[in-house]
Design an enzyme around this catalytic site. Structure first.
Site, mmCIF file in Angstrom:
data_model
loop_
_atom_site.group_PDB
_atom_site.id
_atom_site.type_symbol
_atom_site.label_atom_id
_atom_site.label_comp_id
_atom_site.label_asym_id
_atom_site.label_seq_id
_atom_site.Cartn_x
_atom_site.Cartn_y
_atom_site.Cartn_z
ATOM 1 N N SER A 15 0.836 -1.207 0.000
ATOM 2 C CA SER A 15 0.000 0.000 0.000
ATOM 3 C C SER A 15 0.872 1.259 0.000
ATOM 4 O O SER A 15 1.860 1.362 0.724
ATOM 5 C CB SER A 15 -0.900 0.017 1.237
ATOM 6 O OG SER A 15 -1.535 1.280 1.334
ATOM 7 N N LYS A 66 -13.392 -4.309 2.171
ATOM 8 C CA LYS A 66 -14.245 -3.123 2.041
ATOM 9 C C LYS A 66 -15.727 -3.392 2.339
ATOM 10 O O LYS A 66 -16.407 -2.546 2.903
ATOM 11 C CB LYS A 66 -14.097 -2.518 0.639
ATOM 12 C CG LYS A 66 -12.706 -1.942 0.377
ATOM 13 C CD LYS A 66 -12.625 -1.298 -0.995
ATOM 14 C CE LYS A 66 -11.221 -0.773 -1.264
ATOM 15 N NZ LYS A 66 -11.143 -0.017 -2.518
ATOM 16 N N ASP A 102 -13.216 6.451 -3.291
ATOM 17 C CA ASP A 102 -12.602 6.211 -4.610
ATOM 18 C C ASP A 102 -13.271 7.042 -5.710
ATOM 19 O O ASP A 102 -12.605 7.599 -6.580
ATOM 20 C CB ASP A 102 -12.683 4.726 -4.986
ATOM 21 C CG ASP A 102 -11.739 3.878 -4.147
ATOM 22 O OD1 ASP A 102 -10.708 4.402 -3.685
ATOM 23 O OD2 ASP A 102 -12.039 2.684 -3.947
#
Ligand code: ATR
Length: 282
Positions: A15, A66, A102
């Protein structure tokens, strides 16, 4: 007291969020920390419910957690509720809040990198129907596009995503992309094609209108084969790195109380990291 946040998921080793938030913490002189927490899906619900006990003000959520994160929220913002997924969590008044940033990052990056990209708002052509695609489609509908055409190799997946958003989103078989190419104001690759080590996404861009913007959510490599071809053909291109940078803004603001800026200096730090890891080029 040092305010702490982290990125969670499995794996989190690669990440770039620690680099991003670490840059901002330093730039704004904030007494904060942004860490990595490897959280396998079977432990995810417990982890997110115990954020406060672990000393975190909030966290980012990456694959594969998520949806699990969304399921444990006390309060979901509109984007998370629409997608059934959350990538940014924060505590407020003892409650666990969540958002999916996002789509915001995608739009904010276009606004910053290709001003006027949404002048017409007639038709957006999105290729790919995975999780990232849902966020992009939701954001494009939110920006007011009359039509979002969603093309996918597996047509049923495009139909499933389209059914979440109503009649403005139209599923399309992959082999019919050429038919709508001439109508698109923006073309977005949301497939994994073009990623380092994958096949490229090869589309015939000859029918694309010259004002159209070509965008890719893949940023390893930074210049995907699609972006290279689009740039060579004279189109405005917007790479996926900017989306990564912008999607981090809402989380940083929630955790650390400052709305951070996406600057050329920040982008250069991330580009340098890509270069150092041999990920700039395909
Ligand atoms: P994410 O959640 O990150 O968007 P995903 O759910 O794995 O990732 O979705 C990957 C996308 O890339 C899908 O749209 C997938 O198409 P299918 O739904 O048909 O699988 C697309 N994709 C991956 N490899 C592909 C290929 N070789 N050709 C065409 N599309 C491909």
């Amino acid at each position: 007291m040092t305010v702490r946040a982290c990125v969670t998921g499995q794996p989190v080793t690669y990440s770039r969020s620690p680099l991003l938030h670490g840059y901002w913490l330093k730039a704004y002189g904030i007494d904060g920390a942004y860490e990595r927490e490897e959280v396998p899906p079977e432990m995810a619900a417990d982890f997110y419910r115990s954020l406060a006990a672990r000393g975190y003000a909030g966290c980012n959520v990456t694959l594969p957690n998520k949806e699990i994160a969304f399921s444990v929220l006390d309060e979901a913002d509109e984007s998370a509720a629409a997608l059934g997924a959350a990538n940014t969590l924060w505590l407020d008044g003892g409650k666990l809040h969540g958002a999916s940033t996002d789509g915001y990052g995608f739009i904010a990056n276009l606004d910053a990198s290709a001003p006027g990209w949404d002048g017409a708002r007639n038709c957006a052509l999105v290729v790919g129907a995975g999780g990232a695609s849902r966020a992009v489609v939701h954001a494009l509908v939110g920006r007011g596009f009359d039509r979002v055409v969603l093309a996918n190799r597996t047509l049923e997946r495009a139909e499933t995503v389209a059914s979440l958003f109503g009649p403005r989103v139209r599923p399309l078989a992959f082999d019919r992309i050429a038919e709508v190419m001439g109508e698109a104001d923006i073309l977005v690759n949301c497939t994994s094609l073009g990623m380092k080590g994958s096949d490229p996404l090869t589309l015939d861009l000859t029918r694309l209108r010259q004002e159209a913007v070509v965008s890719d959510i893949v940023y390893v490599p930074l210049m995907t084969p699609l972006l290279k071809a689009a740039s060579a053909a004279g189109f405005r291109i917007v790479d996926g790195l900017g989306m990564l940078l912008h999607q981090g803004v809402p989380g940083f603001r929630r955790w650390f109380g400052v709305t951070p800026e996406v600057t050329p200096e920040l982008r250069a730090v991330l580009v340098e990291d890509l270069r150092a890891k041999g990920q700039l080029e395909a």
